[in-house]
Design a protein around this motif. Structure first.
Motif, PDB file in Angstrom:
ATOM      1  N   TYR A 104       0.867  -1.177   0.000  1.00 29.10           N
ATOM      2  CA  TYR A 104       0.000   0.000   0.000  1.00 29.10           C
ATOM      3  C   TYR A 104       0.901   1.224   0.000  1.00 29.10           C
ATOM      4  CZ  TYR A 104      -3.156  -3.605   1.705  1.00 29.10           C
ATOM      5  OH  TYR A 104      -3.872  -4.770   1.850  1.00 29.10           O
ATOM      6  N   HIS A 105       0.830   1.996  -1.071  1.00 29.31           N
ATOM      7  CA  HIS A 105       1.699   3.158  -1.254  1.00 29.31           C
ATOM      8  C   HIS A 105       0.862   4.431  -1.131  1.00 29.31           C
ATOM      9  CE1 HIS A 105       4.448   5.531  -4.252  1.00 29.31           C
ATOM     10  NE2 HIS A 105       4.618   5.923  -3.006  1.00 29.31           N
ATOM     11  N   PHE A 106       1.052   5.148  -0.053  1.00 29.53           N
ATOM     12  CA  PHE A 106       0.321   6.380   0.214  1.00 29.53           C
ATOM     13  C   PHE A 106       1.170   7.594  -0.144  1.00 29.53           C
ATOM     14  CE2 PHE A 106      -1.378   3.302   3.166  1.00 29.53           C
ATOM     15  CZ  PHE A 106      -2.729   3.575   3.226  1.00 29.53           C
ATOM     16  N   ASP A 107       0.523   8.626  -0.648  1.00 30.60           N
ATOM     17  CA  ASP A 107       1.145   9.939  -0.816  1.00 30.60           C
ATOM     18  C   ASP A 107       0.159  10.927  -0.220  1.00 30.60           C
ATOM     19  OD1 ASP A 107       1.893  12.498  -1.689  1.00 30.60           O
ATOM     20  OD2 ASP A 107       2.861  11.695  -3.473  1.00 30.60           O
ATOM     21  N   VAL A 108       0.509  11.497   0.916  1.00 34.55           N
ATOM     22  CA  VAL A 108      -0.422  12.375   1.624  1.00 34.55           C
ATOM     23  C   VAL A 108      -0.068  13.853   1.451  1.00 34.55           C
ATOM     24  CG1 VAL A 108      -1.072  10.563   3.253  1.00 34.55           C
ATOM     25  CG2 VAL A 108       0.779  12.122   3.845  1.00 34.55           C
ATOM     26  N   TYR A 109       0.717  14.157   0.426  1.00 39.30           N
ATOM     27  CA  TYR A 109       1.139  15.545   0.179  1.00 39.30           C
ATOM     28  C   TYR A 109      -0.050  16.484   0.046  1.00 39.30           C
ATOM     29  CZ  TYR A 109       3.528  19.493  -2.017  1.00 39.30           C
ATOM     30  OH  TYR A 109       4.014  20.729  -2.307  1.00 39.30           O
ATOM     31  N   ARG A 110      -1.109  16.051  -0.624  1.00 41.74           N
ATOM     32  CA  ARG A 110      -2.264  16.909  -0.890  1.00 41.74           C
ATOM     33  C   ARG A 110      -3.395  16.741   0.138  1.00 41.74           C
ATOM     34  NH1 ARG A 110      -1.085  19.273  -5.538  1.00 41.74           N
ATOM     35  NH2 ARG A 110       0.069  18.153  -7.116  1.00 41.74           N
ATOM     36  N   VAL A 111      -3.148  15.991   1.187  1.00 42.82           N
ATOM     37  CA  VAL A 111      -4.175  15.812   2.213  1.00 42.82           C
ATOM     38  C   VAL A 111      -4.218  17.071   3.073  1.00 42.82           C
ATOM     39  CG1 VAL A 111      -4.828  14.495   4.265  1.00 42.82           C
ATOM     40  CG2 VAL A 111      -3.984  13.304   2.230  1.00 42.82           C
ATOM     41  N   ASN A 112      -5.391  17.678   3.134  1.00 43.65           N
ATOM     42  CA  ASN A 112      -5.544  18.925   3.888  1.00 43.65           C
ATOM     43  C   ASN A 112      -6.041  18.704   5.308  1.00 43.65           C
ATOM     44  OD1 ASN A 112      -4.810  20.607   1.692  1.00 43.65           O
ATOM     45  ND2 ASN A 112      -6.828  20.242   0.802  1.00 43.65           N
ATOM     46  N   ASP A 113      -6.629  17.542   5.546  1.00 45.20           N
ATOM     47  CA  ASP A 113      -7.239  17.276   6.840  1.00 45.20           C
ATOM     48  C   ASP A 113      -7.059  15.787   7.150  1.00 45.20           C
ATOM     49  OD1 ASP A 113      -8.944  16.796   8.983  1.00 45.20           O
ATOM     50  OD2 ASP A 113     -10.605  17.946   8.153  1.00 45.20           O
ATOM     51  N   PRO A 114      -6.552  15.452   8.328  1.00 44.52           N
ATOM     52  CA  PRO A 114      -6.379  14.031   8.676  1.00 44.52           C
ATOM     53  C   PRO A 114      -7.656  13.206   8.523  1.00 44.52           C
ATOM     54  CG  PRO A 114      -5.259  15.397  10.280  1.00 44.52           C
ATOM     55  CD  PRO A 114      -6.027  16.331   9.372  1.00 44.52           C
ATOM     56  N   ASP A 115      -8.824  13.825   8.662  1.00 45.96           N
ATOM     57  CA  ASP A 115     -10.081  13.093   8.480  1.00 45.96           C
ATOM     58  C   ASP A 115     -10.195  12.554   7.054  1.00 45.96           C
ATOM     59  OD1 ASP A 115     -10.793  13.571  11.086  1.00 45.96           O
ATOM     60  OD2 ASP A 115     -12.088  15.278  10.620  1.00 45.96           O
ATOM     61  N   GLU A 116      -9.586  13.260   6.110  1.00 47.55           N
ATOM     62  CA  GLU A 116      -9.618  12.847   4.706  1.00 47.55           C
ATOM     63  C   GLU A 116      -8.918  11.493   4.534  1.00 47.55           C
ATOM     64  OE1 GLU A 116      -8.055  14.793   0.499  1.00 47.55           O
ATOM     65  OE2 GLU A 116      -8.155  16.041   2.290  1.00 47.55           O
ATOM     66  N   ILE A 117      -7.800  11.309   5.185  1.00 46.17           N
ATOM     67  CA  ILE A 117      -7.051  10.048   5.080  1.00 46.17           C
ATOM     68  C   ILE A 117      -7.772   8.943   5.855  1.00 46.17           C
ATOM     69  CG2 ILE A 117      -5.405  10.469   6.956  1.00 46.17           C
ATOM     70  CD1 ILE A 117      -4.079   9.080   3.851  1.00 46.17           C
ATOM     71  N   GLU A 118      -8.374   9.289   6.974  1.00 51.30           N
ATOM     72  CA  GLU A 118      -9.134   8.295   7.736  1.00 51.30           C
ATOM     73  C   GLU A 118     -10.347   7.807   6.946  1.00 51.30           C
ATOM     74  OE1 GLU A 118      -9.959  10.015  11.584  1.00 51.30           O
ATOM     75  OE2 GLU A 118      -7.998   9.411  12.340  1.00 51.30           O
ATOM     76  N   ALA A 119     -10.929   8.685   6.118  1.00 44.12           N
ATOM     77  CA  ALA A 119     -12.133   8.349   5.354  1.00 44.12           C
ATOM     78  C   ALA A 119     -11.877   7.261   4.305  1.00 44.12           C
ATOM     79  CB  ALA A 119     -12.697   9.598   4.684  1.00 44.12           C
ATOM     80  N   ILE A 120     -10.627   7.090   3.869  1.00 43.14           N
ATOM     81  CA  ILE A 120     -10.334   6.044   2.876  1.00 43.14           C
ATOM     82  C   ILE A 120     -10.026   4.700   3.528  1.00 43.14           C
ATOM     83  CG2 ILE A 120      -9.517   7.714   1.162  1.00 43.14           C
ATOM     84  CD1 ILE A 120      -6.635   6.541   1.806  1.00 43.14           C
ATOM     85  N   GLY A 121     -10.149   4.622   4.848  1.00 36.57           N
ATOM     86  CA  GLY A 121      -9.885   3.368   5.544  1.00 36.57           C
ATOM     87  C   GLY A 121      -8.421   3.189   5.899  1.00 36.57           C
ATOM     88  N   PHE A 122      -7.747   4.279   6.207  1.00 36.52           N
ATOM     89  CA  PHE A 122      -6.315   4.267   6.517  1.00 36.52           C
ATOM     90  C   PHE A 122      -5.947   3.201   7.539  1.00 36.52           C
ATOM     91  CE2 PHE A 122      -2.607   6.174   8.812  1.00 36.52           C
ATOM     92  CZ  PHE A 122      -1.712   6.149   7.761  1.00 36.52           C
ATOM     93  N   ASP A 123      -6.708   3.109   8.628  1.00 36.52           N
ATOM     94  CA  ASP A 123      -6.403   2.127   9.679  1.00 36.52           C
ATOM     95  C   ASP A 123      -6.467   0.694   9.155  1.00 36.52           C
ATOM     96  OD1 ASP A 123      -5.914   4.059  11.543  1.00 36.52           O
ATOM     97  OD2 ASP A 123      -7.758   3.765  12.673  1.00 36.52           O
ATOM     98  N   GLU A 124      -7.433   0.417   8.288  1.00 34.60           N
ATOM     99  CA  GLU A 124      -7.549  -0.937   7.737  1.00 34.60           C
ATOM    100  C   GLU A 124      -6.315  -1.288   6.909  1.00 34.60           C
ATOM    101  OE1 GLU A 124     -10.261   1.228   7.509  1.00 34.60           O
ATOM    102  OE2 GLU A 124     -11.338   0.268   9.147  1.00 34.60           O
TER     103      GLU A 124
END
Length: 152
Positions: free
Chosen positions: A73-93
């Protein structure tokens, strides 16, 4: 651990050694400015995991998935403006799942990163030459002791 590299090939080689030894559940955080080599390290890790697909940075997708010896799983969070945005894609899973998670720009979501992870910091060394990089590898869990064996 620290490495001074002078080529993309050496950067990829470090990643390859990490990938060969990576295990399910590993979390690898990549930190560095634009153009330092985060995606090259990722390409090496993918190679070490026997991923055959072409690796690209998932800047607009947030996460790309690849099949190999272990799922990547290769993440690029450069454009993430809010941590909730990354959590919404199932980050923990993803990060607590059965794959290896690589997170580019991990410092942008520091509060979401579990304590036990492998941190790779890449810095340009312009005084030494255009291709020179310092790659610092840090970890706080025995699960990542395999990085001690990396040789260039």
């Amino acid at each position: 651990m620290e490495f001074i590299v002078d080529s993309v090939e050496k950067t990829i080689s470090i990643g390859t050694e990490i990938g060969k030894n990576a295990n399910k559940g590993d979390i690898i955080c990549l930190i560095g400015d634009l153009g330092t080599g985060k995606t090259h390290i990722t390409k090496g890790i993918a190679k070490g995991l026997n991923v055959e697909d072409h690796i690209t940075s998932p800047t607009f997708n947030i996460v790309n998935e690849y099949d190999g010896r272990i799922k990547l799983y290769h993440f690029d969070v450069y454009r993430v403006n809010d941590p909730d945005e990354i959590e919404a894609i199932g980050f923990d899973e993803y990060i607590f799942g059965e794959g290896v998670s690589i997170i580019e720009w991990a410092n942008y979501i520091e509060e979401l990163i579990p304590k036990n992870h492998l941190r790779i910091i890449i810095e340009k060394l312009p005084d030494m030459g255009v291709n020179f990089r310092k790659i610092s590898i840090k970890y706080n869990s025995d699960r990542y002791n395999y990085v001690k064996e990396i040789k260039l």
